[in-house]
Design a protein around this motif. Structure first.
Motif, PDB file in Angstrom:
ATOM      1  N   PHE A 145       0.827  -1.189   0.000  1.00  0.00           N
ATOM      2  CA  PHE A 145       0.000   0.000   0.000  1.00  0.00           C
ATOM      3  C   PHE A 145       0.865   1.245   0.000  1.00  0.00           C
ATOM      4  N   SER A 146       0.243   2.353  -0.390  1.00  0.00           N
ATOM      5  CA  SER A 146       0.920   3.644  -0.410  1.00  0.00           C
ATOM      6  C   SER A 146      -0.110   4.721  -0.108  1.00  0.00           C
ATOM      7  N   ILE A 147       0.342   5.758   0.575  1.00  0.00           N
ATOM      8  CA  ILE A 147      -0.508   6.914   0.868  1.00  0.00           C
ATOM      9  C   ILE A 147       0.229   8.154   0.368  1.00  0.00           C
ATOM     10  N   VAL A 148      -0.455   8.972  -0.419  1.00  0.00           N
ATOM     11  CA  VAL A 148       0.145  10.187  -0.975  1.00  0.00           C
ATOM     12  C   VAL A 148      -0.744  11.374  -0.613  1.00  0.00           C
ATOM     13  N   MET A 149      -0.107  12.440  -0.145  1.00  0.00           N
ATOM     14  CA  MET A 149      -0.808  13.677   0.177  1.00  0.00           C
ATOM     15  C   MET A 149      -0.478  14.726  -0.885  1.00  0.00           C
ATOM     16  N   MET A 150      -1.489  15.403  -1.371  1.00  0.00           N
ATOM     17  CA  MET A 150      -1.302  16.505  -2.309  1.00  0.00           C
ATOM     18  C   MET A 150      -1.748  17.777  -1.589  1.00  0.00           C
ATOM     19  N   ASP A 151      -0.866  18.774  -1.544  1.00  0.00           N
ATOM     20  CA  ASP A 151      -1.157  19.972  -0.767  1.00  0.00           C
ATOM     21  C   ASP A 151      -2.095  20.933  -1.504  1.00  0.00           C
ATOM     22  N   ALA A 152      -2.586  21.916  -0.733  1.00  0.00           N
ATOM     23  CA  ALA A 152      -3.557  22.879  -1.274  1.00  0.00           C
ATOM     24  C   ALA A 152      -2.991  23.660  -2.457  1.00  0.00           C
TER      25      ALA A 152
END
Length: 95
Positions: free
Chosen positions: A69-76
């Motif tokens: 699994f992988s979790i990616v955050m994309m900022d505002a």
């Protein structure tokens, strides 16, 4: 014989007016035994404490090579520049 996989994708943060969007991707063999992660299900029905337990168990299974699994955050700022759909598509690509 080539192994077959199921892949699930989900996002959180699409609705708020500001802030990041998070995208999670999980890959499991098609015959994966979900009972190896007790309590997994609808995240809206799982307590924060139980989510932590599930996340820890998923890490263990990842280390054992039984799932990935992988979790990616994309900022505002990225969302403002490319839109929410563009941010989610990029997060999926990164994951």
């Amino acid at each position: 014989m080539q192994e077959k996989w199921s892949v699930g994708i989900d996002e959180a943060g699409r609705g708020p007016l500001a802030g990041p969007v998070a995208v999670g991707v999980v890959k499991v063999p098609v015959d994966f035994d979900w009972a190896t992660i007790p309590g997994v299900g609808d995240s809206k029905k799982v307590t924060a404490k139980k989510r932590g337990v599930i996340f820890s168990r998923a890490h263990e299974l990842k280390e054992e090579g039984k799932l990935d699994f992988s979790i990616v955050m994309m900022d505002a700022q990225y969302i403002d520049e490319f839109g929410i759909s563009g941010a989610i598509i990029e997060a999926i690509a990164q994951a």
